[in-house]
Design a protein around this motif. Structure first.
Motif, PDB file in Angstrom:
ATOM      1  N   LYS A 192      27.924 -25.771 -49.164  1.00  0.00           N
ATOM      2  CA  LYS A 192      27.022 -25.434 -50.277  1.00  0.00           C
ATOM      3  C   LYS A 192      25.580 -25.848 -49.949  1.00  0.00           C
ATOM      4  O   LYS A 192      24.630 -25.182 -50.347  1.00  0.00           O
ATOM      5  CB  LYS A 192      27.468 -26.156 -51.561  1.00  0.00           C
ATOM      6  CG  LYS A 192      28.795 -25.633 -52.127  1.00  0.00           C
ATOM      7  CD  LYS A 192      29.160 -26.440 -53.362  1.00  0.00           C
ATOM      8  CE  LYS A 192      30.498 -25.975 -53.938  1.00  0.00           C
ATOM      9  NZ  LYS A 192      30.911 -26.817 -55.086  1.00  0.00           N
ATOM     10  N   LYS A 193      25.464 -26.957 -49.235  1.00  0.00           N
ATOM     11  CA  LYS A 193      24.139 -27.525 -48.947  1.00  0.00           C
ATOM     12  C   LYS A 193      24.287 -28.483 -47.768  1.00  0.00           C
ATOM     13  O   LYS A 193      25.299 -29.169 -47.647  1.00  0.00           O
ATOM     14  CB  LYS A 193      23.678 -28.305 -50.195  1.00  0.00           C
ATOM     15  CG  LYS A 193      22.213 -28.657 -50.246  1.00  0.00           C
ATOM     16  CD  LYS A 193      21.914 -29.507 -51.477  1.00  0.00           C
ATOM     17  CE  LYS A 193      22.128 -28.765 -52.790  1.00  0.00           C
ATOM     18  NZ  LYS A 193      21.887 -29.619 -53.961  1.00  0.00           N
ATOM     19  N   ILE A 194      23.280 -28.539 -46.899  1.00  0.00           N
ATOM     20  CA  ILE A 194      23.284 -29.506 -45.784  1.00  0.00           C
ATOM     21  C   ILE A 194      21.977 -30.297 -45.842  1.00  0.00           C
ATOM     22  O   ILE A 194      20.894 -29.714 -45.869  1.00  0.00           O
ATOM     23  CB  ILE A 194      23.407 -28.800 -44.412  1.00  0.00           C
ATOM     24  CG1 ILE A 194      24.705 -27.989 -44.332  1.00  0.00           C
ATOM     25  CG2 ILE A 194      23.347 -29.823 -43.276  1.00  0.00           C
ATOM     26  CD1 ILE A 194      24.846 -27.159 -43.066  1.00  0.00           C
ATOM     27  N   ILE A 195      22.095 -31.621 -45.869  1.00  0.00           N
ATOM     28  CA  ILE A 195      20.910 -32.496 -45.874  1.00  0.00           C
ATOM     29  C   ILE A 195      20.975 -33.411 -44.649  1.00  0.00           C
ATOM     30  O   ILE A 195      21.994 -34.070 -44.410  1.00  0.00           O
ATOM     31  CB  ILE A 195      20.831 -33.351 -47.156  1.00  0.00           C
ATOM     32  CG1 ILE A 195      20.703 -32.473 -48.407  1.00  0.00           C
ATOM     33  CG2 ILE A 195      19.645 -34.313 -47.086  1.00  0.00           C
ATOM     34  CD1 ILE A 195      20.576 -33.249 -49.709  1.00  0.00           C
ATOM     35  N   VAL A 196      19.884 -33.457 -43.903  1.00  0.00           N
ATOM     36  CA  VAL A 196      19.748 -34.389 -42.772  1.00  0.00           C
ATOM     37  C   VAL A 196      18.873 -35.559 -43.240  1.00  0.00           C
ATOM     38  O   VAL A 196      17.764 -35.339 -43.739  1.00  0.00           O
ATOM     39  CB  VAL A 196      19.115 -33.693 -41.544  1.00  0.00           C
ATOM     40  CG1 VAL A 196      18.848 -34.703 -40.424  1.00  0.00           C
ATOM     41  CG2 VAL A 196      20.029 -32.564 -41.050  1.00  0.00           C
ATOM     42  N   ILE A 197      19.383 -36.787 -43.102  1.00  0.00           N
ATOM     43  CA  ILE A 197      18.666 -37.973 -43.595  1.00  0.00           C
ATOM     44  C   ILE A 197      18.238 -38.860 -42.433  1.00  0.00           C
ATOM     45  O   ILE A 197      19.070 -39.259 -41.608  1.00  0.00           O
ATOM     46  CB  ILE A 197      19.540 -38.780 -44.580  1.00  0.00           C
ATOM     47  CG1 ILE A 197      20.054 -37.885 -45.718  1.00  0.00           C
ATOM     48  CG2 ILE A 197      18.754 -39.958 -45.148  1.00  0.00           C
ATOM     49  CD1 ILE A 197      20.909 -38.608 -46.746  1.00  0.00           C
ATOM     50  N   VAL A 198      16.936 -39.157 -42.380  1.00  0.00           N
ATOM     51  CA  VAL A 198      16.383 -40.043 -41.342  1.00  0.00           C
ATOM     52  C   VAL A 198      15.393 -41.019 -41.973  1.00  0.00           C
ATOM     53  O   VAL A 198      14.984 -40.846 -43.118  1.00  0.00           O
ATOM     54  CB  VAL A 198      15.666 -39.241 -40.223  1.00  0.00           C
ATOM     55  CG1 VAL A 198      16.653 -38.413 -39.422  1.00  0.00           C
ATOM     56  CG2 VAL A 198      14.557 -38.351 -40.792  1.00  0.00           C
ATOM     57  N   GLU A 199      15.006 -42.038 -41.213  1.00  0.00           N
ATOM     58  CA  GLU A 199      13.992 -42.999 -41.665  1.00  0.00           C
ATOM     59  C   GLU A 199      12.717 -42.831 -40.846  1.00  0.00           C
ATOM     60  O   GLU A 199      12.764 -42.410 -39.691  1.00  0.00           O
ATOM     61  CB  GLU A 199      14.513 -44.432 -41.509  1.00  0.00           C
ATOM     62  CG  GLU A 199      15.660 -44.766 -42.449  1.00  0.00           C
ATOM     63  CD  GLU A 199      16.067 -46.240 -42.363  1.00  0.00           C
ATOM     64  OE1 GLU A 199      15.161 -47.095 -42.188  1.00  0.00           O
ATOM     65  OE2 GLU A 199      17.260 -46.531 -42.468  1.00  0.00           O
TER      66      GLU A 199
END
Length: 426
Positions: free
Chosen positions: A177-184
């Motif tokens: 449904k949705k793809i989120i890439v999380i980084v700092e």
């Protein structure tokens, strides 16, 4: 345990007062004494020096305390929304280059409460392997599928995205449904800058959303303090969600999310941390407003530009000197976070106690914050520290490094001397 939870008795400026403690049972219990020792502060996140009294910020904070009191005693959607909160949201959005922003009373909650609102079951979160625990807990609480890519490795991120997009959701293999890439922006235990331009290119290629945590980078890096996007030349419009905190560079508390007006509107109507939690303390809000205005030069001076130049100069000087002494220092240039590797867990208390004995306060990091055999001392540099302060800190750390044996590389001067000797022999 005498190396952790040390009480302080002053503002966390370049130097601060550490309360002395004693124990009669081998540190099982610790009793505070009435004595304090003045120590060089190499542990606080006071990157721009706003944590102590400031000629522009402090009078305005005191005025807001008189006008609004210490707490609103209410949530934002009830009676806890002041003019200051709205002003700060507009200021943050302008500062980071996004259309809108929303405030939260705590940096940890900003991640752990927001991520479950942005994505849920049927979604995919692709997270850097060294992301902060607040991101980890937010991802776990969302109900989305979580996959991890190797730290700061765009090639492995691409492999993970390609594999997950091809396979789809578990069991049903329907599209995500949705793809989120999380980084700092800056990794708090590594001191490394995010490999943002390459990661953004991969996210664009596979049409994944991006979530950037700038807790340690906003205000601390970039020519005008606007974080890693400015430093690495990434357009903030390309980053879907920009998160940051006010604890590090702005000398206050709380956090923010900056994004499109539609996303912020959704968060204001769906996020429990906004709807049910007490709003940020008005004096804390005023502190952030004043600090950002100083950084932007809107206080009528160039103090903000001087602070940004000073934090960059201090960080790069301290890092290069530590490396010359033979310490293993993690992280990149311009980053105010510099972990010194200790490795052996037994060296944690030795390093911490010896530094404190010589009036230098450092933060040591152990399991479970890091792997068991990757213990480190995390130095955080401040713009409020003078060159003399930094040299004093370097002298003490060098002595302690020799004493406990953590100079894992040859000293640079010795290298030069040995090269000169070889030349003479030739």
């Amino acid at each position: 345990q005498d190396c952790f939870g040390r009480p302080i008795a002053s503002a966390p400026d370049a130097w601060f007062d550490v309360v002395e403690r004693h124990s009669n049972d081998g540190n099982k219990t610790l009793q505070r004494t009435t004595k304090t020792s003045k120590c060089l502060n190499l542990g606080s996140y006071n990157y721009l020096g706003f944590a102590a009294a400031d000629e522009y910020c402090t009078p305005r904070v005191i005025e807001s305390l008189k006008k609004y009191s210490a707490s609103t005693c209410s949530a934002r959607v009830d009676g806890g929304n002041t003019k200051l909160h709205t002003e700060l949201e507009e200021l943050v959005a302008r500062f980071v280059g996004k259309p809108a922003a929303i405030l939260f009373g705590m940096g940890y909650v900003t991640n752990s409460a927001i991520i479950p609102i942005l994505i849920g079951k049927g979604g995919l979160i692709v997270s850097d392997s060294l992301n902060h625990i607040s991101i980890v807990n937010g991802a776990r609480g969302s109900g989305a599928t979580v996959r991890v890519f190797q730290h700061n490795n765009p090639a492995h991120l691409e492999d993970v995205l390609r594999e997950q997009i091809a396979g789809g959701q578990p069991r049903t293999h329907r599209p995500w449904k949705k793809i989120i890439v999380i980084v700092e922006g800056i990794y708090s235990m590594e001191g490394e800058l995010c490999n943002l331009p390459e990661i953004m290119a991969v996210c664009k290629k596979y049409k994944a959303y991006t979530y950037l945590d700038e807790a340690h980078s906003i205000g601390a890096v970039g020519k005008t303090g606007r974080g890693v996007c400015e430093l690495l030349g990434v357009d903030p419009a390309d980053v879907d969600i920009m998160m940051g905190t006010f604890t590090k560079s702005f000398g206050s508390c709380g956090g923010y999310i900056a994004a499109s007006k539609e996303i912020i509107h959704h968060l204001k109507h769906a996020c429990p941390a906004h709807i049910y939690a007490t709003s940020m303390s008005p004096p804390a809000v005023q502190q952030v407003i004043s600090a950002i205005k100083v950084v932007l030069g809107e206080d009528g001076s160039n103090r903000g530009a001087k602070k940004l130049a000073q934090i960059r100069e201090n960080s790069n000087f301290f890092r290069s000197e530590l490396q010359k002494m033979g310490f293993e220092v993690l992280g990149d240039n311009d980053s105010p976070v510099m972990p010194i590797m200790l490795y052996n867990p037994a060296k944690i208390p030795a390093f911490s106690r010896e530094c404190l004995r010589q009036n230098v306060a450092v933060v040591t990091v152990a399991f479970p914050a890091t792997p068991l055999l990757l213990a480190r001392a995390r130095i955080c540099i401040s713009a409020s520290q003078s060159r003399e302060d930094l040299i004093k800190g370097l002298e003490v750390i060098s002595k302690v490094g020799d004493l406990i044996g953590i100079k894992y590389f040859p000293v640079e001067q010795e290298k030069v001397a040995s090269v000169d000797k070889l030349k003479k022999l030739e």
